[in-house]
Design an enzyme around this catalytic site. Structure first.
Site, mmCIF file in Angstrom:
data_model
loop_
_atom_site.group_PDB
_atom_site.id
_atom_site.type_symbol
_atom_site.label_atom_id
_atom_site.label_comp_id
_atom_site.label_asym_id
_atom_site.label_seq_id
_atom_site.Cartn_x
_atom_site.Cartn_y
_atom_site.Cartn_z
ATOM 1 C CB SER A 294 4.265 5.892 9.359
ATOM 2 O OG SER A 294 3.587 5.720 9.097
ATOM 3 C CE LYS A 295 4.159 0.536 3.801
ATOM 4 N NZ LYS A 295 3.600 -0.351 3.251
ATOM 5 C CB SER A 296 0.454 7.146 7.093
ATOM 6 O OG SER A 296 1.039 6.427 8.380
ATOM 7 C CG ASN B 217 -0.188 0.147 2.231
ATOM 8 O OD1 ASN B 217 1.215 -0.077 2.405
ATOM 9 N ND2 ASN B 217 -1.053 -0.309 3.675
#
Length: 287
Positions: free
Chosen positions: A260-262, A15
């Site tokens: 984090s990707k977020s 993702n």
């Protein structure tokens, strides 16, 4: 009968792009597998069809190969094994440990609005204030049959009574003797283990996958240590073996946030484009 060969796994979700935190976990799994004379598996955790993308999976494979990792084939993709999770879910339902919940996250937030002391799970999410007893099973069944959206929750109190005291063996990343850690699944409340549209959750899928793949050592970030309480409960309920666990420290950014990707942490692909070598990535990952 000979003991099972030590088996480790790296299990990213496609993702987004991998970052240094993922590199630390992947490289540590590979290092520990090599030291134990064991196997390294790669699992793609792609049950979230709304966020997972084929291009991210391709990037994961590319990044790991660039780091010099080698893993056994075939790669297990969770999206190809929903039948395995549905079977495990059916067993839990047959035990009377699962119920349908029709309250959305918004409903839970509104019900707890203005309560600064509202209970939260170890990840900080609000615990549902709607108990199983708030609705009859006949009403739940009727609403499911009517096609309403729902989540399937584990009746945690009943499940914990069934399983009894739980714990796991935590092994230091640097090696040495493991220590026993007491599990506290009740801290998670009636955790969601599936939804109407997907017959699983991270918690259920990960324990089924680890068992089916013969994983003996789970090496992952410290942010997942608390979730091990839920995983050990599900393993006992489903009669699955318990791996050894290692929860390694997390890499933090300049502001003290975990990578984090977020939050857009710098990706391995960006580091590679900037000329950073795999050896430098290993050094930056603290290995």
């Amino acid at each position: 009968m000979s003991a099972a060969r030590p088996t480790f796994r790296f299990a990213p979700s496609p993702n987004g792009l991998l970052h240094l935190g993922h590199a630390r976990s992947a490289l540590l799994n590979a290092d520990m597998a090599n030291a134990a004379g064991g196997r390294l598996l790669l699992r793609i955790e792609d049950i979230d069809a709304a966020r997972c993308r084929p291009e991210y999976e391709a990037a994961i494979l590319d990044d790991l190969a660039w780091l010099g990792l080698d893993w056994e084939h075939p790669v297990r993709r969770q999206s190809e094994h929903f039948a395995d999770y549905a079977s495990a879910l059916a067993r839990l339902e047959a035990m009377g440990l699962v119920y349908a919940s029709f309250e959305s996250r918004g409903d839970i937030r509104r019900a707890l609005a203005g309560r600064p002391d509202a209970p939260r799970d170890p990840d900080g999410a609000l615990l549902s204030p709607f108990p199983r007893s708030a609705m009859t099973e006949a009403e739940r069944t009727a609403r499911r049959q009517a096609g309403e959206p729902y989540a399937l929750r584990l009746d945690m109190a009943r499940a914990a009574r069934f399983a009894g005291p739980l714990g796991w063996c935590e092994v230091p990343a640097e090696g040495g003797e493991g220590e026993s850690v007491a599990a506290d699944p009740l801290a998670w409340g009636d955790v969601v283990i599936a939804r109407k549209e997907v017959p699983t959750s991270y918690h259920l899928a990960v324990v089924v996958d680890d068992a089916l793949q013969g994983v003996t050592h789970v090496v992952r970030g410290a942010d997942l240590k608390a979730a091990t309480s839920v995983h050990r409960l599900l393993q006992v309920l489903l009669g699955l073996p318990a791996p050894l666990y290692t929860h390694h420290s997390l890499l933090l950014d300049a502001e003290g946030h975990k990578l984090s990707k977020s939050i857009g942490s710098e990706s391995l692909a960006a580091l590679r484009s900037a000329g950073v070598t795999p050896d430098e990535v290993r050094r930056r990952a603290g290995l």
